[in-house]
Design a protein around this motif. Sequence first.
Motif, mmCIF file in Angstrom:
data_model
loop_
_atom_site.group_PDB
_atom_site.id
_atom_site.type_symbol
_atom_site.label_atom_id
_atom_site.label_comp_id
_atom_site.label_asym_id
_atom_site.label_seq_id
_atom_site.Cartn_x
_atom_site.Cartn_y
_atom_site.Cartn_z
ATOM 1 N N SER A 63 0.835 -1.205 0.000
ATOM 2 C CA SER A 63 0.000 0.000 0.000
ATOM 3 C C SER A 63 0.868 1.253 0.000
ATOM 4 O O SER A 63 0.492 2.283 -0.560
ATOM 5 N N CYS A 64 2.049 1.147 0.597
ATOM 6 C CA CYS A 64 3.009 2.253 0.552
ATOM 7 C C CYS A 64 3.400 2.545 -0.887
ATOM 8 O O CYS A 64 3.405 3.713 -1.335
ATOM 9 N N ALA A 65 3.729 1.507 -1.658
ATOM 10 C CA ALA A 65 4.126 1.696 -3.053
ATOM 11 C C ALA A 65 2.985 2.301 -3.863
ATOM 12 O O ALA A 65 3.202 3.176 -4.712
ATOM 13 N N THR A 66 1.758 1.854 -3.603
ATOM 14 C CA THR A 66 0.600 2.407 -4.299
ATOM 15 C C THR A 66 0.452 3.896 -4.000
ATOM 16 O O THR A 66 0.206 4.707 -4.896
ATOM 17 N N ALA A 67 0.605 4.269 -2.728
ATOM 18 C CA ALA A 67 0.501 5.680 -2.343
ATOM 19 C C ALA A 67 1.590 6.508 -3.006
ATOM 20 O O ALA A 67 1.342 7.635 -3.455
ATOM 21 N N VAL A 68 2.793 5.961 -3.081
ATOM 22 C CA VAL A 68 3.904 6.715 -3.677
ATOM 23 C C VAL A 68 3.708 6.863 -5.187
ATOM 24 O O VAL A 68 4.102 7.875 -5.775
ATOM 25 N N ILE A 69 3.076 5.882 -5.829
ATOM 26 C CA ILE A 69 2.753 6.022 -7.257
ATOM 27 C C ILE A 69 1.758 7.158 -7.460
ATOM 28 O O ILE A 69 1.875 7.943 -8.411
ATOM 29 N N VAL A 70 0.763 7.281 -6.574
ATOM 30 C CA VAL A 70 -0.164 8.419 -6.654
ATOM 31 C C VAL A 70 0.607 9.720 -6.443
ATOM 32 O O VAL A 70 0.358 10.720 -7.127
ATOM 33 N N HIS A 71 1.541 9.713 -5.500
ATOM 34 C CA HIS A 71 2.383 10.894 -5.269
ATOM 35 C C HIS A 71 3.176 11.241 -6.528
ATOM 36 O O HIS A 71 3.292 12.416 -6.906
ATOM 37 N N SER A 72 3.701 10.226 -7.197
ATOM 38 C CA SER A 72 4.431 10.442 -8.449
ATOM 39 C C SER A 72 3.509 11.048 -9.502
ATOM 40 O O SER A 72 3.921 11.948 -10.265
ATOM 41 N N MET A 73 2.269 10.572 -9.568
ATOM 42 C CA MET A 73 1.296 11.150 -10.494
ATOM 43 C C MET A 73 1.104 12.634 -10.220
ATOM 44 O O MET A 73 1.113 13.471 -11.139
ATOM 45 N N CYS A 74 0.963 12.982 -8.957
ATOM 46 C CA CYS A 74 0.770 14.392 -8.595
ATOM 47 C C CYS A 74 1.995 15.215 -8.963
ATOM 48 O O CYS A 74 1.869 16.370 -9.422
ATOM 49 N N ARG A 75 3.164 14.666 -8.785
ATOM 50 C CA ARG A 75 4.401 15.362 -9.162
ATOM 51 C C ARG A 75 4.430 15.623 -10.668
ATOM 52 O O ARG A 75 4.812 16.710 -11.117
ATOM 53 N N MET A 76 4.027 14.622 -11.459
ATOM 54 C CA MET A 76 4.025 14.787 -12.910
ATOM 55 C C MET A 76 3.015 15.848 -13.342
ATOM 56 O O MET A 76 3.275 16.632 -14.261
ATOM 57 N N VAL A 77 1.864 15.877 -12.675
ATOM 58 C CA VAL A 77 0.846 16.873 -12.999
ATOM 59 C C VAL A 77 1.365 18.284 -12.711
ATOM 60 O O VAL A 77 1.187 19.212 -13.515
ATOM 61 N N VAL A 78 2.022 18.463 -11.582
ATOM 62 C CA VAL A 78 2.586 19.775 -11.240
ATOM 63 C C VAL A 78 3.635 20.187 -12.276
ATOM 64 O O VAL A 78 3.652 21.339 -12.747
ATOM 65 N N LYS A 79 4.499 19.269 -12.639
ATOM 66 C CA LYS A 79 5.560 19.570 -13.610
ATOM 67 C C LYS A 79 4.968 19.996 -14.949
ATOM 68 O O LYS A 79 5.384 21.010 -15.537
ATOM 69 N N GLU A 80 3.984 19.230 -15.437
ATOM 70 C CA GLU A 80 3.374 19.567 -16.719
ATOM 71 C C GLU A 80 2.620 20.898 -16.641
ATOM 72 O O GLU A 80 2.633 21.689 -17.590
ATOM 73 N N SER A 81 1.968 21.150 -15.513
ATOM 74 C CA SER A 81 1.236 22.413 -15.349
ATOM 75 C C SER A 81 2.188 23.603 -15.405
ATOM 76 O O SER A 81 1.918 24.614 -16.067
ATOM 77 N N LYS A 82 3.315 23.484 -14.727
ATOM 78 C CA LYS A 82 4.283 24.578 -14.706
ATOM 79 C C LYS A 82 4.969 24.772 -16.050
ATOM 80 O O LYS A 82 5.476 25.855 -16.344
ATOM 81 N N GLU A 83 4.988 23.705 -16.865
ATOM 82 C CA GLU A 83 5.587 23.824 -18.197
ATOM 83 C C GLU A 83 4.579 24.294 -19.232
ATOM 84 O O GLU A 83 4.902 24.366 -20.422
ATOM 85 N N GLY A 84 3.355 24.605 -18.801
ATOM 86 C CA GLY A 84 2.364 25.180 -19.708
ATOM 87 C C GLY A 84 1.498 24.195 -20.451
ATOM 88 O O GLY A 84 0.900 24.547 -21.475
ATOM 89 N N ASN A 85 1.382 22.951 -19.968
ATOM 90 C CA ASN A 85 0.512 21.970 -20.603
ATOM 91 C C ASN A 85 -0.940 22.323 -20.267
ATOM 92 O O ASN A 85 -1.436 22.049 -19.174
ATOM 93 N N VAL A 86 -1.617 22.935 -21.224
ATOM 94 C CA VAL A 86 -2.973 23.456 -21.001
ATOM 95 C C VAL A 86 -3.947 22.326 -20.702
ATOM 96 O O VAL A 86 -4.831 22.464 -19.844
ATOM 97 N N GLN A 87 -3.808 21.195 -21.409
ATOM 98 C CA GLN A 87 -4.721 20.081 -21.196
ATOM 99 C C GLN A 87 -4.627 19.562 -19.770
ATOM 100 O O GLN A 87 -5.641 19.342 -19.103
ATOM 101 N N VAL A 88 -3.404 19.382 -19.270
ATOM 102 C CA VAL A 88 -3.212 18.894 -17.904
ATOM 103 C C VAL A 88 -3.752 19.904 -16.894
ATOM 104 O O VAL A 88 -4.411 19.536 -15.907
ATOM 105 N N LEU A 89 -3.489 21.170 -17.134
ATOM 106 C CA LEU A 89 -3.950 22.204 -16.208
ATOM 107 C C LEU A 89 -5.480 22.248 -16.148
ATOM 108 O O LEU A 89 -6.070 22.343 -15.065
#
Length: 714
Positions: A366-392
Amino acid sequence: MSHLITLATCNLNQWALDFEGNRDRILESIRISKEKGAKLRVGPELEITGYGCLDHFLENDLYLHSWEMYGQIIKNPETHGILLDIGMPVLHRNVRYNCRLLSLDGEILFVRPKIWLANDGNYREMRFFTPWMKPAVVEDFTLPPIIQKVTGQTIVPFGDAVISTLDTCIGAETCEELFTPQSPHIAMSLDGVEIFTNSSGSHHELRKLNKRLDLILSATRRCGGVYLYANQRGCDGDRLYYDGCALISINGRVVAQGSQFSLKDVEVVTATVDLEEVRSYRASVMSRGSQASLSPVKYKRVKVARELASQSDRFDPYVAPSSDRDAFYHKPEEEIALGPACWLWDYIRRCNGTGYFLPLSGGIDSCATAVIVHSMCRMVVKESKEGNVQVLNDVRKICRMDENWEPKDAQEIAGKIFHTCFMGTENSSKDTRQRSRELSKVIGSYHVDLNMDSVVSSVTSLFEVATGKKPIYKIFGGSQIENLALQNIQARLRMVLAYLFAQLLPWVRGIKNSGGLLVLGSANVDECLRGYLTKYDCSSADINPIGGISKTDLKRFIDYASREFDLPILKEFLTATPTAELEPITNDYVQSDEIDMGMTYEELSIFGYLRKVEKCGPYSMFLKLLHQWSPKLTPAQIAEKVKRFFFFYAINRHKQTVITPSYHAEQYSPDDNRFDLRPFLINPRFPWAAHKIDQVVKQCESEGKCDLDVMTVD
C-alpha cells in the motif's frame, strides 16, 4: 550530394471510441508536423478509433464513425501538403481489416491492411480482424459514398503496395509485423523501399523497451533505410498502458526518440535525414545487391508525381541531417514511478472522478501504491508549470478549482484528490499505524485513522448467536479453519469500509458536485499468483496500479523513491517484515507473509516466470530448478517447493476470475480476464506430474547425484 527530407512520427494519447477527441489529436499532430517542415507524418495503429476497442471492433457503427472522422481530417486544407499515414479499421468485401490509409492533399493513395496480426498475450486481433494473406497483391476498393464526396474518388488500391514519389519509395509496416521472423520491411527493402513507417499499439511492460528498440535498429542496420516508429501512449480504457517512445532511425542509428512516459496528449518527433546515406549504405554491401536482384517480391508502386524533399531543403547549407543520439531507457524503478502514474492520471481524468481512496496498511504494497499516486501528482505539477494546457484544465476540473488556480506542489493536489485510511484492529501494531500516518502526512493525502474492532466483534457475535459456536485463533487453541475465518472477517470488512468511506468522504469534506472516490487495490503480482489474499477483501477495488508488479521490484522502487522524491520515511517500510496483521501479536508470535505462504517473494517471482513465460508445468519446472537450485537445495526440497507452489496456485485460481483490474507490467501476470487464460477448477495435486517428480527425486537420492542427461524416467 545530399538528399535531405524531414519526417515526422508521433505519440498520441488516444482513447477507445473517443472519435472526436482522437480526430482532434490527429489534427494537432499534423499541424505540428507541418510546422516543423515534415513532408511525411505517421501516426499510431488504429489511431482514429483507439487501439483497445476490443469487441467494439465487431460493431458496424465503429466503421461508419471511422470514415466520418477520416473524411473530416483529409478534407481539412490544413492537412494538405504533407503525406499522411493514418490508422483505422476498414471493411473490404464484408471482411474486417486493420488498415493504414495513406493520403496526400485530400486524395487517398491506397489502403494497406495489416498482414500479420498480434494474437497472443494481451492481444486478440484475430478475434476482430482478418489478416491480409496476399503479399504484394493489390485489389480495387470502393470508397464509401461519404468519402467519395470528399475526395472525388470512387476506387482506390487496397493491399500490399508501396508509394513511389519522384525522389524516394515508402512502405508501411504495422506493429506486430516488426516482431515476426520475416518482417515485410525485408522484402520491401530489397525492392528499393527507402522509408518504412511502423504504426503501433505497443504496451508497456517492465524491461520490454530494449527489445522493441533493438528490433527497430536491427531492421535498418541489416537492410539500410529510414524507419519511423509511431505508438499510442496512455490508458485507452483498459489494463494496458501504451508507452509511446516514437522513434526515427537510419541505417541502424537513432536520430530522434520521443518520451516513453508523459502526460502530453500529443508529442511529435521529427528528424531530417539524408536519403543519399541510405543509398550509399546499401550499395556498399555487395551481397545485398545480389539478394535484391534475385528477390521474387515486386510491389505495386502507387505513383505520386511529387518530390517529398523540396529543392530548397536539398541545397540549403543551413539545413543539416539530424545528429545521432543514444537510445534512452528508463531503469525499472523509474518505469514503476512513471508508467502506473500516467495510467492513474488518464483513468481519473477520463472517468470524471473526484479522486482516489486507498486503505493504507503500513506495509510496503500500500506504501508503493501511495507513492505512485504521489508520483502522479508530481508529474501533474511539472506539466502544469511547463504550460501543458490540457493537464492544467484537467487538474482544475478534478480538484473542483476555478480557471485561475494552479497547483504549487504535489502535496496540494493530493490534499484535494487523494484519501487514505488506516483501518486498525487489536492485531495491528503501533509501528504500522505510525508509518501510515507519517507517510500520509509527507505526501499530503487526506488521512483517516480508525479502529474497526467493534465492527469485527459485531460480526463474530452475530455468528455466535446464530450458531452457538465461537471461533478462536489458532495460537489460542483454535483450528486452522477458525483461524482463517477470523482473518477473513477483518479483510472483508476492510473492503466494505473502504467503499463506504470512498463514497462519503467527499461529502464529509464538503466537496460540492462530487461523486465518490475510486478505490485503489494494492495486492502485488506475486500475492495474486499465489492467491495470498482474501477473496473480496480490500484487494478488491476499482483498479490496482501494482497488481502486475513483483514484490522485489516494488522494494527497488521504494528505495529509489526515498531518494528521488526525498521521502526518507520510505526506508522504514523497506526494513519492516511483510505481515497481514490479521492474527494476534504475542511475545512469541508475529504473523509473517513469507512464513504463511511457505515460500519467499523471490521464489514466487521465479515460479511465476517459469509457469507463464517459459510455459512450464510442475514437472518441467522441477527439472529446470533442479539445475538452478542444486546443490543449495536438495532434490526433495526443490520438489516440495514446486508442489507447494502449484497446489496453492491451483486452489486459488478462482480468485483470479474476480481480481481487480490491474496495470499490466509483468510478463507473468496471472490476470484471468485478458492475459492468463486457464481453467479455475483443476486438480491441485497434479498427481501424474508429482509422480514423475518423485521418481527423479528417488533416483537422485539412490545415486547420490542428479545427472539429468542420463535420467531414465518414463
